[in-house]
Structure formats: C-alpha cells, structure tokens
Design a protein around this motif. Structure first.
Motif, PDB file in Angstrom:
ATOM      1  N   ASP A   7       0.837  -1.202   0.000  1.00 50.05           N
ATOM      2  CA  ASP A   7       0.000   0.000   0.000  1.00 50.05           C
ATOM      3  C   ASP A   7       0.867   1.244   0.000  1.00 50.05           C
ATOM      4  OD1 ASP A   7      -2.314  -1.489  -0.030  1.00 50.05           O
ATOM      5  OD2 ASP A   7      -2.634  -1.367   2.150  1.00 50.05           O
ATOM      6  N   GLU A   8       1.944   1.222   0.770  1.00 50.55           N
ATOM      7  CA  GLU A   8       2.861   2.364   0.806  1.00 50.55           C
ATOM      8  C   GLU A   8       3.521   2.565  -0.549  1.00 50.55           C
ATOM      9  OE1 GLU A   8       5.602   2.368   4.092  1.00 50.55           O
ATOM     10  OE2 GLU A   8       4.091   1.471   5.408  1.00 50.55           O
ATOM     11  N   GLU A  10       2.337   1.669  -3.429  1.00 52.79           N
ATOM     12  CA  GLU A  10       1.309   2.168  -4.341  1.00 52.79           C
ATOM     13  C   GLU A  10       1.071   3.662  -4.142  1.00 52.79           C
ATOM     14  OE1 GLU A  10      -3.327   1.283  -5.413  1.00 52.79           O
ATOM     15  OE2 GLU A  10      -2.094  -0.363  -4.651  1.00 52.79           O
ATOM     16  N   ASP A  11       1.091   4.125  -2.890  1.00 53.08           N
ATOM     17  CA  ASP A  11       0.939   5.553  -2.603  1.00 53.08           C
ATOM     18  C   ASP A  11       2.072   6.359  -3.220  1.00 53.08           C
ATOM     19  OD1 ASP A  11      -1.373   5.033  -1.198  1.00 53.08           O
ATOM     20  OD2 ASP A  11      -0.408   5.154   0.791  1.00 53.08           O
ATOM     21  N   LEU A  13       3.972   5.507  -5.823  1.00 56.35           N
ATOM     22  CA  LEU A  13       3.820   5.494  -7.281  1.00 56.35           C
ATOM     23  C   LEU A  13       2.708   6.430  -7.738  1.00 56.35           C
ATOM     24  CD1 LEU A  13       4.311   1.692  -8.028  1.00 56.35           C
ATOM     25  CD2 LEU A  13       5.894   3.555  -8.506  1.00 56.35           C
ATOM     26  N   ASP A  14       1.612   6.477  -7.002  1.00 57.14           N
ATOM     27  CA  ASP A  14       0.528   7.411  -7.333  1.00 57.14           C
ATOM     28  C   ASP A  14       1.006   8.852  -7.252  1.00 57.14           C
ATOM     29  OD1 ASP A  14      -1.304   5.416  -7.820  1.00 57.14           O
ATOM     30  OD2 ASP A  14      -2.235   5.527  -5.830  1.00 57.14           O
ATOM     31  N   ARG A  15       1.774   9.174  -6.231  1.00 55.57           N
ATOM     32  CA  ARG A  15       2.278  10.531  -6.051  1.00 55.57           C
ATOM     33  C   ARG A  15       3.229  10.915  -7.184  1.00 55.57           C
ATOM     34  NH1 ARG A  15       3.202  10.032  -0.868  1.00 55.57           N
ATOM     35  NH2 ARG A  15       5.361   9.409  -1.071  1.00 55.57           N
ATOM     36  N   THR A  17       3.334   9.595 -10.221  1.00 55.90           N
ATOM     37  CA  THR A  17       2.533   9.704 -11.441  1.00 55.90           C
ATOM     38  C   THR A  17       1.830  11.047 -11.512  1.00 55.90           C
ATOM     39  OG1 THR A  17       2.194   7.312 -11.495  1.00 55.90           O
ATOM     40  CG2 THR A  17       0.633   8.656 -12.741  1.00 55.90           C
ATOM     41  N   ARG A  18       1.253  11.482 -10.402  1.00 51.38           N
ATOM     42  CA  ARG A  18       0.580  12.794 -10.364  1.00 51.38           C
ATOM     43  C   ARG A  18       1.554  13.922 -10.681  1.00 51.38           C
ATOM     44  NH1 ARG A  18      -2.091  11.035  -6.055  1.00 51.38           N
ATOM     45  NH2 ARG A  18      -0.656  12.014  -4.601  1.00 51.38           N
ATOM     46  N   GLN A  19       2.764  13.862 -10.118  1.00 50.42           N
ATOM     47  CA  GLN A  19       3.754  14.912 -10.359  1.00 50.42           C
ATOM     48  C   GLN A  19       4.182  14.949 -11.826  1.00 50.42           C
ATOM     49  OE1 GLN A  19       6.690  13.851  -7.417  1.00 50.42           O
ATOM     50  NE2 GLN A  19       5.991  15.454  -6.028  1.00 50.42           N
ATOM     51  N   GLU A  21       2.376  13.881 -14.413  1.00 47.11           N
ATOM     52  CA  GLU A  21       1.239  14.385 -15.184  1.00 47.11           C
ATOM     53  C   GLU A  21       1.099  15.888 -15.036  1.00 47.11           C
ATOM     54  OE1 GLU A  21      -2.036  12.055 -13.806  1.00 47.11           O
ATOM     55  OE2 GLU A  21      -1.571  10.392 -15.162  1.00 47.11           O
TER      56      GLU A  21
END
Length: 140
Positions: A7-8, A10-11, A13-15, A17-19, A21
């Motif tokens: 979960d950590e 994944e968090d 990687l999400d962060r 990816t957002r940066q 984008e």
C-alpha cells in the motif's frame, strides 16, 4: 494494525505519477524533456489548442492529425555561421520538441485550421456534428 508495505509503495507510485502528469499538463512539477507546453480548450463547437513555440519558423513546425491524436513536432536548425563563434555562454541551442494530444471526441479533419503568430501556434479543431446521419438510440 500494521499497514501493508505494498500500500505504501502504491501511494508513492501514485504521487510520482501525479507529479509527472502535472509537469506534462499544467507546466508544474517535473519538466518533460523534449515536450512543449500546450493548452487545450473545449470551446463548444470546437477544440482550440495553443502551444508556445518561440523562435521557430512555420516551416520548422510539423502538425498532423491521425486517429484522434494531434501530433506536433518542431525542430529548429542551428545557424551554420555561429558554429565557428567563440561562445562565452551558449544556452540557445538546436532544439526539437514534440507533443501528442489525444482529443476526447472526433473532429472534422478537413476543417482543421492552424495559425502561428508571435511564437504561439493556435489550432482550431471543429467537432463532428451529430447531423442527420446519426440516430439517437433509446435504451429500453
């Protein structure tokens, strides 16, 4: 209760990816090498795409539309006479940029227009009308 380590990850990687984008879409975050900043506006009956391309001539810009993707490539050639110069500082080098923009809806490809003024490319892409050829389908 202990948190799942995946979960950590994944968090994180999400962060990231957002940066990335944000860097591509809003001009903030990470700069994307070889890319160009664009704005895409839904103006009702058309999409208007503007791109900052300072220092390019129109013959150095290649603009194509295929399968709902607007492709922008620009390549500035280096002045041959400056190759022999003794530079104290050199920041304005030959530069190529490219950008692919997927359009959310079909456009009238034959009616697309583009203009270039003061280093800003403006592309107008009229949306396909739902003319008499289309039929609304009721869901029962």
């Amino acid at each position: 209760m202990r948190r799942n380590p995946f979960d950590e990850l994944e968090d994180v990687l999400d962060r990231v990816t957002r940066q990335v984008e944000e860097g591509m879409n809003a001009g903030t975050g990470f700069p994307v090498p070889g890319s160009v900043a664009v704005d895409v506006v839904d103006a009702g009956k058309e999409y208007v795409v503007t791109a900052d391309l300072p220092g390019y001539d129109t013959d150095e810009i290649d603009l194509t539309l295929s399968e709902g993707v607007l492709r922008l490539d620009a390549s500035r050639e280096e002045d041959v006479s400056v190759e022999e110069a003794h530079y104290l500082r050199r920041e304005r080098t030959r530069r190529s940029v490219d950008r692919r923009i997927r359009l959310p809806e079909p456009v009238e490809e034959e009616s697309v227009t583009a203009g270039y003024e003061d280093g800003v490319l403006t592309v107008r892409l009229p949306k396909v009308d739902e003319g008499e050829d289309s039929k609304h389908i009721d869901i029962e």
